[in-house]
Structures are given as structure tokens and as C-alpha cells.
Design a protein around this motif. Sequence first.
Motif, PDB file in Angstrom:
ATOM      1  N   ALA A 160       0.826  -1.207   0.000  1.00  0.00           N
ATOM      2  CA  ALA A 160       0.000   0.000   0.000  1.00  0.00           C
ATOM      3  C   ALA A 160       0.862   1.259   0.000  1.00  0.00           C
ATOM      4  N   LEU A 161       1.968   1.232   0.732  1.00  0.00           N
ATOM      5  CA  LEU A 161       2.883   2.371   0.763  1.00  0.00           C
ATOM      6  C   LEU A 161       3.470   2.634  -0.616  1.00  0.00           C
ATOM      7  N   THR A 162       3.840   1.574  -1.315  1.00  0.00           N
ATOM      8  CA  THR A 162       4.403   1.734  -2.663  1.00  0.00           C
ATOM      9  C   THR A 162       3.433   2.474  -3.572  1.00  0.00           C
ATOM     10  N   LYS A 163       2.163   2.116  -3.488  1.00  0.00           N
ATOM     11  CA  LYS A 163       1.153   2.786  -4.313  1.00  0.00           C
ATOM     12  C   LYS A 163       0.837   4.187  -3.789  1.00  0.00           C
ATOM     13  N   ASN A 164       0.927   4.378  -2.482  1.00  0.00           N
ATOM     14  CA  ASN A 164       0.643   5.692  -1.911  1.00  0.00           C
ATOM     15  C   ASN A 164       1.699   6.739  -2.246  1.00  0.00           C
ATOM     16  N   THR A 165       2.879   6.298  -2.687  1.00  0.00           N
ATOM     17  CA  THR A 165       3.909   7.270  -3.054  1.00  0.00           C
ATOM     18  C   THR A 165       3.460   8.171  -4.200  1.00  0.00           C
ATOM     19  N   PHE A 202       4.247  -0.612 -11.659  1.00  0.00           N
ATOM     20  CA  PHE A 202       3.866  -0.819 -10.262  1.00  0.00           C
ATOM     21  C   PHE A 202       3.653  -2.300  -9.957  1.00  0.00           C
ATOM     22  N   VAL A 203       3.182  -3.056 -10.945  1.00  0.00           N
ATOM     23  CA  VAL A 203       3.054  -4.500 -10.745  1.00  0.00           C
ATOM     24  C   VAL A 203       4.429  -5.121 -10.533  1.00  0.00           C
ATOM     25  N   VAL A 204       5.412  -4.673 -11.307  1.00  0.00           N
ATOM     26  CA  VAL A 204       6.777  -5.183 -11.175  1.00  0.00           C
ATOM     27  C   VAL A 204       7.344  -4.850  -9.797  1.00  0.00           C
ATOM     28  N   LEU A 205       6.961  -3.696  -9.246  1.00  0.00           N
ATOM     29  CA  LEU A 205       7.461  -3.308  -7.935  1.00  0.00           C
ATOM     30  C   LEU A 205       6.781  -4.069  -6.799  1.00  0.00           C
ATOM     31  N   THR A 206       5.487  -4.289  -6.917  1.00  0.00           N
ATOM     32  CA  THR A 206       4.726  -4.832  -5.782  1.00  0.00           C
ATOM     33  C   THR A 206       4.579  -6.345  -5.786  1.00  0.00           C
ATOM     34  N   LEU A 207       4.413  -6.956  -6.957  1.00  0.00           N
ATOM     35  CA  LEU A 207       4.156  -8.392  -7.000  1.00  0.00           C
ATOM     36  C   LEU A 207       5.315  -9.217  -6.452  1.00  0.00           C
ATOM     37  N   PRO A 208       6.569  -8.999  -6.888  1.00  0.00           N
ATOM     38  CA  PRO A 208       7.676  -9.774  -6.307  1.00  0.00           C
ATOM     39  C   PRO A 208       7.830  -9.541  -4.802  1.00  0.00           C
ATOM     40  N   THR A 209       7.569  -8.310  -4.358  1.00  0.00           N
ATOM     41  CA  THR A 209       7.647  -8.012  -2.922  1.00  0.00           C
ATOM     42  C   THR A 209       6.653  -8.853  -2.141  1.00  0.00           C
ATOM     43  N   GLY A 210       5.415  -8.918  -2.639  1.00  0.00           N
ATOM     44  CA  GLY A 210       4.398  -9.709  -1.963  1.00  0.00           C
ATOM     45  C   GLY A 210       4.732 -11.184  -1.938  1.00  0.00           C
ATOM     46  N   LEU A 211       5.227 -11.707  -3.055  1.00  0.00           N
ATOM     47  CA  LEU A 211       5.564 -13.130  -3.122  1.00  0.00           C
ATOM     48  C   LEU A 211       6.734 -13.466  -2.204  1.00  0.00           C
ATOM     49  N   LEU A 212       7.765 -12.632  -2.217  1.00  0.00           N
ATOM     50  CA  LEU A 212       8.947 -12.892  -1.398  1.00  0.00           C
ATOM     51  C   LEU A 212       8.619 -12.827   0.087  1.00  0.00           C
ATOM     52  N   LEU A 213       7.957 -11.754   0.525  1.00  0.00           N
ATOM     53  CA  LEU A 213       7.655 -11.615   1.945  1.00  0.00           C
ATOM     54  C   LEU A 213       6.588 -12.619   2.395  1.00  0.00           C
ATOM     55  N   GLY A 214       5.707 -13.030   1.466  1.00  0.00           N
ATOM     56  CA  GLY A 214       4.759 -14.087   1.807  1.00  0.00           C
ATOM     57  C   GLY A 214       5.479 -15.396   2.099  1.00  0.00           C
TER      58      GLY A 214
END
Length: 224
Positions: A160-165, A202-214
Motif C-alpha cells: 500500500a505504501l508503494t502505491k501511496n507514493t 507498479f506490478v513489477v514493484l509490488t508483485l515480487p515483494t508480496g511473493l517474497l515476503l509471503g
Amino acid sequence: MFDFLESGQYDVLGAFWVTVQLTLYSAAGSLVWGTILAGMRVSPVPLMRGFGTAYVNVVRNTPLTVLILACSLGLSQTLGIALGGDTFKETGFRLAVLGLTAYTGTFVCEAIRSGINTVPVGQAEAARALGLSFFQVLTLIVLPQAFRAVIAPLTNVLIALTKNTTVAAAIGVAEAALLMKEMIENEPQALFAVFGVFALGFVVLTLPTGLLLGWVAKRVAVKR
């Protein structure tokens, strides 16, 4: 359709790099500030507990755009606070990080507080029986377990922070959303292509982050 990317007129990668920097600095600040707020909210001191509760409830329910503009108009233009920035660009960036940190820290606080509630009360009572102070119990026993339990919620906060920037564009920070606005104004014939490029970014920024931290959350989850 994508000729605007080949012209060299628009620095798309540079704009997304500013977005990444905003995210990283704000995430670090939010984690620190949110942890402090969470400690206040579970503190035995009524004044600290009251401040933490009031701050979270007020700031979390204030629109982010209002906070960012307040940092720019209130701190910079009215009070002359530049946070060490020598230029308008540097000052805007640092004020945006401050506003994002102040806002996102409230969500980090609530996520960590939910993790604190998962730690068995008996552990804290046993630590206090051994003579440990509240600060020692919190930092040595409770928070390490709480962080392991809330990696998944904190991942959602980070995404959410990434998108809020994108809200930082309101005070002229040259991140992705500001460049997208400029490109839409200059390239109206490529409207959907511009939207597609930035959505993909934004998908490139957020999707790998979600998968890795998940994956990390599953690996370090506390087994009760």
C-alpha cells in the motif's frame, strides 16, 4: 504506440527509481515510528498510551493528501523547515518521506499491536516475575515474536505504501505519477499505452515483494 518511450524525452526508469527511494525511506521510517507507537499503545503509562491511541486514530483517518500538503505548505512554506534540503526538489522529497512515514506508521503500529496480542500473556508475566522492566519485556520477549507473526500484514502495508507514493506528486516530487501526468498531457494519442506502462511498472514493484515476503512469513511463522 510506444514511440514516446524510444524518444528519450521521458525518464521512466528515473521516475520509478524515485518511487523506489520514497518507498524504501518511508518504509524504514514507518517501521521505526510504528514500533514506537505500538509500544506506547501497550504501555502501562496512561499518558503514553493516550498519546499513541489519539495519534493513531487521528492520523490514520486523515487523508494522505492532506498530510502531504500539510508538510509542504505548513512546514516548508509557512515555518521554513526544509529538513536539510538545499533545493526545492530535495526539500519536497524529504517532506514527502516525512508525510508518508507519519501516515504509514499508524498502520504499522496496528499490525504490530495485533502481533503483540498473539504472544501468550504468561510469557510477559513470567518475565516480570524475574524482575525485567516493561521495556526489557517488550524488546527482548514480546516484539521478536510479534514481528514473526505480522510479516504478512506488514507486507500488505508495504505494498500500500508503494502505491501511496503517487500522492507525492501533489507537492512536485518527480516520481512515477508526476511523470505519467506529464506524459498524458503531452501524448494524448497514447493514453492507454501510458497507463499500461505505469501499471506494469507498479506490478513489477509490488508483485515480487508480496511473493517474497509471503514466503518469508511462512518460513518464520510462530507455531502455537
